[in-house]
Design a protein around this motif. Structure first.
Motif, short mmCIF file in Angstrom:
data_model
loop_
_atom_site.label_atom_id
_atom_site.label_comp_id
_atom_site.label_asym_id
_atom_site.label_seq_id
_atom_site.Cartn_x
_atom_site.Cartn_y
_atom_site.Cartn_z
N TRP A 191 0.81 -1.21 0.00
CA TRP A 191 0.00 0.00 0.00
C TRP A 191 0.84 1.24 0.00
O TRP A 191 1.93 1.28 0.54
N TYR A 223 -1.42 7.88 0.83
CA TYR A 223 -1.62 9.07 0.01
C TYR A 223 -2.24 10.21 0.79
O TYR A 223 -2.53 11.28 0.25
N TYR A 258 -4.73 7.28 4.89
CA TYR A 258 -5.36 6.76 3.68
C TYR A 258 -4.31 6.04 2.84
O TYR A 258 -3.26 6.59 2.56
N TYR A 259 -4.62 4.86 2.47
CA TYR A 259 -3.70 4.07 1.68
C TYR A 259 -4.37 3.59 0.40
O TYR A 259 -5.58 3.43 0.33
N ARG A 260 -3.55 3.37 -0.56
CA ARG A 260 -4.04 2.91 -1.86
C ARG A 260 -3.14 1.75 -2.28
O ARG A 260 -1.95 1.75 -2.01
N THR A 285 -7.67 -0.55 -7.61
CA THR A 285 -8.22 0.69 -7.04
C THR A 285 -8.57 0.57 -5.57
O THR A 285 -9.20 1.43 -5.00
N LYS A 332 -8.58 0.75 -1.76
CA LYS A 332 -8.04 1.73 -0.82
C LYS A 332 -8.34 1.25 0.58
O LYS A 332 -9.19 0.41 0.78
N ARG A 382 -8.40 2.66 4.79
CA ARG A 382 -8.23 3.72 5.76
C ARG A 382 -7.81 3.08 7.05
O ARG A 382 -8.30 2.03 7.42
#
Length: 292
Positions: free
Chosen positions: A143, A146, A160-162, A169, A171, A173
């Motif tokens: 991850w 971002y 917040y991670y992606r 896509t 994500k 939290r």
DNA sequence: CGTTTTTGACCGGCGC
DNA sequence: GCGCCGGTCAAAAACG
């Protein structure tokens, strides 16, 4: 870069599920996610944040119940109310090149302004509560952080991670419970369109890896009944302290307990499906399997 | 040098 | 309409 997502999970950061029987319902409306519980051993209880994803994942398979059973409210996130917006349900079947956010934005959009006029479709979300000392639990995927924001009514920031996979896509939290700082609430959004690496501990990889890896940082070994905190809303976490020894988090995952709040309808009958069955909605699972 | 993290700014939705 | 707030962007810094 694609393969980085397969970085082996770091045992030191993986958490443990917290599960058990007799769960009470807890709703987190702060962001549309809902936590609910089941009632039996290892049954998953979970959160669901089907924030108006029109053709929700698995909808076609008709196995993803819109979570609106009993007292469980439907995600109220009106902001994402996409009336007929055709969402290419970011299912893994059609790797969503950022499908969710349908980046087909008007060319005039500079940088920060996301496609105006286009409402964002939020994907199904799963939340896990993990008793851990580390915020970012390893779950087999890589991850990239971002963003980080201070959370109202909570001294702890939310990160917040992606997923680093460009085609993925998903994500997530990560935030700590304001009630019990030792609890980390991880909320996943979306589904990975790729696989993760297996867990050394053995187990969960195979065809279901992508899913379990996504929603289950590490398969639970110890279950603890807890109530999901509702952070800004209710912040009423109740953790039944496990009788587990709190080992050094660097040393072992056993020092952590995770409560999984998965989506899907109220736990049916886990039965033969084991933990996975508890966590993974039948529909999604079948989808995943088929997909692999 | 490539990747990840940090962090302030920006954007959009919602409630008042 | 305005302010608040959650979520995201993106430049810069940090890291390996």
């Amino acid at each position: 870069m694609e393969d980085k997502d397969r970085a082996p999970p770091d045992p030191a950061t993986a958490g443990e599920f917290v599960g058990n029987s007799s769960w009470s319902l807890s709703v987190d409306d702060s962001d549309g996610s809902h936590f609910f519980s089941g009632d039996r051993d290892g049954t998953m209880f979970g959160d669901i944040g089907w924030d108006l994803v029109p053709d929700r994942i698995g909808a076609s398979e008709g196995s993803l119940p819109p979570v609106q059973t009993g007292s469980i409210e439907q995600a109220p996130t009106s902001s994402y109310r996409s009336n007929n917006q055709s969402v290419s349900s970011s299912s893994s079947e059609d790797p969503p090149e950022k499908s969710t956010v349908s980046e087909e934005k008007p060319p005039e959009i500079p940088s920060k302004s996301k496609k105006k006029g286009q409402k964002r479709i939020r994907q199904p979300r799963f939340a896990f509560m993990t008793k851990s000392e580390v915020d970012h639990l390893e779950d087999g995927y890589r991850w990239r952080k971002y963003g980080q924001k201070a959370v109202k009514n909570s001294p702890f920031p939310r990160s917040y991670y992606r997923c680093t996979n460009s085609k993925c896509t998903v994500k997530k939290r990560v935030e700590r419970s304001c009630e019990d700082p030792t609890i980390v609430v991880t909320t996943y959004e979306g589904q990975h369109c790729h696989h993760t690496v297996g867990f050394p501990r053995g187990g969960i990889i195979s065809h279901e890896a992508s899913f379990t890896g996504q929603f289950a940082p590490t398969m639970p070994q110890f279950y603890y009944p807890i109530q999901i905190p509702t952070e800004s809303n209710t912040c009423t976490t109740t953790v039944s302290q496990p009788s587990q020894p709190h080992n050094d988090h660097k040393a072992g995952r056993l020092s952590r307990a995770t409560t999984a709040v998965s989506d899907a309808s109220p736990p049916q009958h886990p039965t033969d499906e084991g933990l996975l069955g508890d966590i993974v909605p039948r529909g999604m699972r079948s989808r995943e399997e088929r997909n692999i």
